[in-house]
Design an enzyme around this catalytic site. Structure first.
Site, mmCIF file in Angstrom:
data_model
loop_
_atom_site.group_PDB
_atom_site.id
_atom_site.type_symbol
_atom_site.label_atom_id
_atom_site.label_comp_id
_atom_site.label_asym_id
_atom_site.label_seq_id
_atom_site.Cartn_x
_atom_site.Cartn_y
_atom_site.Cartn_z
ATOM 1 N N HIS A 194 -9.631 1.051 4.580
ATOM 2 C CA HIS A 194 -8.395 1.238 5.351
ATOM 3 C C HIS A 194 -8.691 2.185 6.518
ATOM 4 O O HIS A 194 -9.485 3.122 6.369
ATOM 5 C CB HIS A 194 -7.303 1.815 4.442
ATOM 6 N N GLY A 239 2.320 2.288 11.112
ATOM 7 C CA GLY A 239 3.295 3.379 11.040
ATOM 8 C C GLY A 239 3.947 3.717 12.370
ATOM 9 O O GLY A 239 4.561 4.771 12.508
ATOM 10 N N GLU A 289 -7.154 4.567 7.698
ATOM 11 C CA GLU A 289 -6.909 5.988 7.388
ATOM 12 C C GLU A 289 -8.117 6.599 6.677
ATOM 13 O O GLU A 289 -8.433 7.765 6.870
ATOM 14 C CB GLU A 289 -5.618 6.123 6.558
ATOM 15 N N ASN A 330 0.857 -1.186 0.000
ATOM 16 C CA ASN A 330 0.000 0.000 0.000
ATOM 17 C C ASN A 330 0.896 1.240 0.000
ATOM 18 O O ASN A 330 1.452 1.605 1.032
ATOM 19 C CB ASN A 330 -0.903 -0.042 1.247
ATOM 20 N N TRP A 331 1.015 1.864 -1.159
ATOM 21 C CA TRP A 331 1.901 3.039 -1.275
ATOM 22 C C TRP A 331 1.284 4.279 -0.632
ATOM 23 O O TRP A 331 1.927 5.307 -0.519
ATOM 24 C CB TRP A 331 2.207 3.335 -2.749
ATOM 25 N N LYS A 332 0.005 4.224 -0.264
ATOM 26 C CA LYS A 332 -0.709 5.374 0.315
ATOM 27 C C LYS A 332 -0.508 6.612 -0.580
ATOM 28 O O LYS A 332 -0.435 6.456 -1.795
ATOM 29 C CB LYS A 332 -0.267 5.598 1.761
ATOM 30 N N GLU A 362 -5.501 -4.996 10.424
ATOM 31 C CA GLU A 362 -4.510 -3.942 10.638
ATOM 32 C C GLU A 362 -4.839 -3.201 11.934
ATOM 33 O O GLU A 362 -5.612 -2.221 11.915
ATOM 34 C CB GLU A 362 -4.535 -2.943 9.477
ATOM 35 N N SER A 365 3.328 -2.071 10.541
ATOM 36 C CA SER A 365 4.769 -2.081 10.809
ATOM 37 C C SER A 365 5.485 -3.357 10.372
ATOM 38 O O SER A 365 6.451 -3.780 11.009
ATOM 39 C CB SER A 365 5.031 -1.784 12.293
ATOM 40 N N GLY A 409 2.918 -0.946 4.423
ATOM 41 C CA GLY A 409 2.926 0.477 4.086
ATOM 42 C C GLY A 409 4.359 0.926 3.833
ATOM 43 O O GLY A 409 4.951 0.645 2.791
ATOM 44 N N GLY A 410 4.949 1.579 4.834
ATOM 45 C CA GLY A 410 6.277 2.198 4.711
ATOM 46 C C GLY A 410 7.342 1.330 4.050
ATOM 47 O O GLY A 410 8.054 1.799 3.150
#
Ligand code: 13P
Length: 250
Positions: free
Chosen positions: A92, A174, A94, A6-8, A168, A212, A233-234
């Site tokens: 998601h 994150g 977010e 997921n590049w967000k 999640e 994470s 993610g990151g």
């Protein structure tokens, strides 16, 4: 294993080209796992032009529950498929928190995405308070009941596409605080058996973990019972970390 990136809201064309080229170079790692990248809407067609003849699949980070028309800023399932996507992420945390998206919205989106053939990843997860109050299983149960309220209308017999749940925990996203093996094992087992009982289905719904995940902890996460993959993610924005995670999944 399902390895979803997921590049967000990250990457412009130039960065995405570098990242994707590095992934394609290492394609021999992708033999056993399903690797999917989820760039922003604006990058979908660009990224598709780079990966369409590789083993990497493309997905969108959201979709509209409308088909077409006067819905400024929204992107329909048909448009996403037209851009080359085989996957979509819905709900998601977010989006639930920042865009006030509800489980009812997600349920309506699922009813558009799944019948049109998109593999659909529904995200659920508790916040820190729910975890500390030990109410997390009932919070997750509620999210599943409402987000999948259209489950009976999905035709699993005639579809090749998958419905996937991503667990999640919000407190792990994150933050560098990954859920423990016991946390993940308990919740994934709970999700699988709850779906079977509540919707009276024999269909095996894959459950993937997000929060994470990185090159150091992924090997242990893949070993946990009931883990069918990860949503990253990151660490998916750095080719070295992402490729190491893929390597750890095989
Ligand atoms: P991080 O891997 O950066 O914690 O993000 C997880 C996530 O939200 C994936 O959808």
């Amino acid at each position: 294993m399902i390895i979803a990136a997921n590049w967000k809201m990250n990457c412009l064309k130039k960065e995405s080209t570098i990242l994707v080229n590095e992934l394609i170079k290492a394609e021999n790692l992708f033999k056993t796992s399903e690797v999917i990248i989820f760039p922003s809407f604006s990058l979908l067609s660009h990224v598709y032009s780079k990966i369409h003849s590789s083993n990497i699949k493309l997905g969108a980070q959201d979709c509209s529950f409308f088909d077409h028309g006067a819905f400024t800023g929204q992107v329909s399932v048909e448009m996403i498929i037209d851009a080359g996507c085989e996957y979509v992420i819905l709900g998601h945390s977010e989006r639930r928190i920042i865009c006030n998206e509800t489980s009812e919205d997600i349920s309506k989106k699922l009813l558009k995405s799944f019948p049109l053939g998109l593999n659909t990843i529904i995200c659920i997860g508790e916040n820190l308070q729910d975890r500390e109050d030990k109410t997390y299983l009932s919070v997750l149960k509620n999210q599943i009941k409402l987000s999948l309220s259209n489950f009976d209308k999905l035709d699993f017999n005639f579809s090749n596409n998958k419905l996937i749940i991503a667990y999640e925990p919000i407190w792990a996203i994150g933050t560098g605080k990954v859920a423990t093996e016991q946390n993940i094992n308990e919740v994934h087992g709970f999700i699988k058996s709850f779906i079977k009982d509540y919707f009276k289905t024999k269909i095996n719904i894959p459950v993937i973990y997000g929060g994470s995940v990185n090159e150091d902890n992924s090997k242990d996460i893949f070993k946990i019972d009931n883990v069918d993959g990860v949503l990253i993610g990151g660490a998916s924005l750095k080719s070295r970390s992402f490729l190491k995670i893929i390597e750890n999944s095989t």
